[in-house]
Write a protein that holds these residues in place. Structure first.
Motif, PDB file in Angstrom:
ATOM      1  N   UNK A   1      36.681  54.420  25.193  1.00 37.69           N
ATOM      2  CA  UNK A   1      38.010  54.634  25.782  1.00 37.69           C
ATOM      3  C   UNK A   1      39.030  54.992  24.700  1.00 37.69           C
ATOM      4  N   UNK A   2      38.674  54.700  23.453  1.00 36.64           N
ATOM      5  CA  UNK A   2      39.581  54.989  22.343  1.00 36.64           C
ATOM      6  C   UNK A   2      39.568  56.484  22.039  1.00 36.64           C
ATOM      7  N   UNK A   3      40.633  56.961  21.434  1.00 38.13           N
ATOM      8  CA  UNK A   3      40.719  58.374  21.085  1.00 38.13           C
ATOM      9  C   UNK A   3      39.841  58.748  19.909  1.00 38.13           C
ATOM     10  N   UNK A   4      39.728  57.871  18.935  1.00 31.52           N
ATOM     11  CA  UNK A   4      38.942  58.173  17.743  1.00 31.52           C
ATOM     12  C   UNK A   4      37.456  57.971  18.007  1.00 31.52           C
ATOM     13  N   UNK A   5      36.659  58.826  17.405  1.00 32.08           N
ATOM     14  CA  UNK A   5      35.206  58.711  17.529  1.00 32.08           C
ATOM     15  C   UNK A   5      34.698  58.061  16.250  1.00 32.08           C
ATOM     16  N   UNK A   6      34.026  56.902  16.368  1.00 35.99           N
ATOM     17  CA  UNK A   6      33.554  56.231  15.149  1.00 35.99           C
ATOM     18  C   UNK A   6      32.515  57.090  14.427  1.00 35.99           C
ATOM     19  N   UNK A   7      32.457  56.976  13.101  1.00 32.57           N
ATOM     20  CA  UNK A   7      31.495  57.774  12.341  1.00 32.57           C
ATOM     21  C   UNK A   7      30.065  57.283  12.544  1.00 32.57           C
ATOM     22  N   UNK A   8      29.117  58.156  12.206  1.00 31.39           N
ATOM     23  CA  UNK A   8      27.709  57.783  12.204  1.00 31.39           C
ATOM     24  C   UNK A   8      27.333  57.332  10.793  1.00 31.39           C
ATOM     25  N   UNK A   9      26.555  56.265  10.708  1.00 24.66           N
ATOM     26  CA  UNK A   9      26.024  55.822   9.429  1.00 24.66           C
ATOM     27  C   UNK A   9      24.734  56.612   9.201  1.00 24.66           C
ATOM     28  N   UNK A  10      24.667  57.308   8.084  1.00 24.30           N
ATOM     29  CA  UNK A  10      23.513  58.152   7.773  1.00 24.30           C
ATOM     30  C   UNK A  10      22.499  57.325   6.985  1.00 24.30           C
ATOM     31  N   UNK A  11      21.243  57.390   7.442  1.00 21.18           N
ATOM     32  CA  UNK A  11      20.168  56.606   6.825  1.00 21.18           C
ATOM     33  C   UNK A  11      19.177  57.510   6.097  1.00 21.18           C
ATOM     34  N   UNK A  12      18.791  57.084   4.910  1.00 17.75           N
ATOM     35  CA  UNK A  12      17.725  57.727   4.143  1.00 17.75           C
ATOM     36  C   UNK A  12      16.680  56.642   3.943  1.00 17.75           C
ATOM     37  N   UNK A  13      15.504  56.821   4.533  1.00 19.05           N
ATOM     38  CA  UNK A  13      14.451  55.795   4.477  1.00 19.05           C
ATOM     39  C   UNK A  13      14.997  54.443   4.961  1.00 19.05           C
ATOM     40  N   UNK A  14      15.744  54.464   6.051  1.00 17.87           N
ATOM     41  CA  UNK A  14      16.322  53.287   6.702  1.00 17.87           C
ATOM     42  C   UNK A  14      17.395  52.575   5.885  1.00 17.87           C
ATOM     43  N   UNK A  15      17.906  53.223   4.837  1.00 16.91           N
ATOM     44  CA  UNK A  15      18.954  52.658   3.995  1.00 16.91           C
ATOM     45  C   UNK A  15      20.226  53.480   4.192  1.00 16.91           C
ATOM     46  N   UNK A  16      21.369  52.831   4.477  1.00 12.33           N
ATOM     47  CA  UNK A  16      22.626  53.569   4.637  1.00 12.33           C
ATOM     48  C   UNK A  16      23.029  54.274   3.340  1.00 12.33           C
ATOM     49  N   UNK A  17      23.269  55.584   3.446  1.00 16.70           N
ATOM     50  CA  UNK A  17      23.630  56.361   2.250  1.00 16.70           C
ATOM     51  C   UNK A  17      24.980  57.051   2.376  1.00 16.70           C
ATOM     52  N   UNK A  18      25.528  57.116   3.592  1.00 16.34           N
ATOM     53  CA  UNK A  18      26.806  57.779   3.762  1.00 16.34           C
ATOM     54  C   UNK A  18      27.246  57.796   5.207  1.00 16.34           C
TER      55      UNK A  18
END
Length: 185
Positions: A56-73
């Motif tokens: 319902x919020x205007x902002x779209x939350x970012x996606x956490x990018x995973x490399x080998x199941x580890x958050x990288x960005x």
């Protein structure tokens, strides 16, 4: 004079109250939307669309990018929009001629947004994501977390202990703690 000493004592007592640490506010990876770094931008766009339509919020939350199941960005909407537009000329002059900065997109750009978006659909997420600029430790004070979140332009930072990601700190949890401190509840 004793009232002044009492007031100063109260101020000191309040300032030395134990503050929560990053560990107490961090969330698990499952609390965030994730996508693999080798996924396509089309997949990322479809996921962000689903998130946007559910929110319902205007902002779209970012996606956490995973490399080998580890958050990288993170992959944010503005990262995708940056890939979809053509840059304006960088120079203000050319061969002695002054080039005014255009107030509108040049007419020759009309239709290029669509073609640029279509071209980027099969690119990999890692090509558009922005790597995390910093990490937090579980025992870090909230002042460090607030500083890093406010100066990095990121809404989420990984929490690392012994070279392993143990959680994520989002600006949402930090704001809720700020609110709890202000309102007392």
């Amino acid at each position: 004079m004793p009232a002044l000493v009492q007031s100063a004592g109260d101020v000191l007592a309040r300032s030395f109250k134990r503050e929560k640490t990053v560990e107490e506010l961090m969330v698990s990876l499952e609390a965030c939307q994730t996508i693999p770094a080798d996924g396509s931008l089309k997949d990322a766009i479809c996921l962000l669309k689903r998130v946007a339509l559910q929110s319902r919020a205007g902002a779209i939350p970012p996606l956490v990018v995973l490399e080998a199941k580890v958050p990288v960005g993170l992959l944010k909407v503005d990262h995708l929009l940056a890939l979809a537009h053509l840059p304006l000329p960088q120079r203000e002059s050319y061969a002695g001629w002054s080039i005014p900065f255009p107030q509108e997109e040049p007419p020759s750009y009309n239709g290029l947004f669509t073609s640029r978006v279509q071209e980027m659909a099969n690119r990999k997420v890692r090509e558009a994501m922005h790597p995390f600029p910093a990490t937090l430790r579980p025992r870090d004070p909230l002042s460090r977390a607030a500083f890093l979140l406010s100066h990095s332009g990121f809404e989420i930072l990984p929490v690392v202990e012994k070279n392993r990601v143990v959680g994520l700190l989002r600006d949402k949890e930090l704001f809720l703690e700020l609110s709890r401190i202000v309102t007392g509840g």
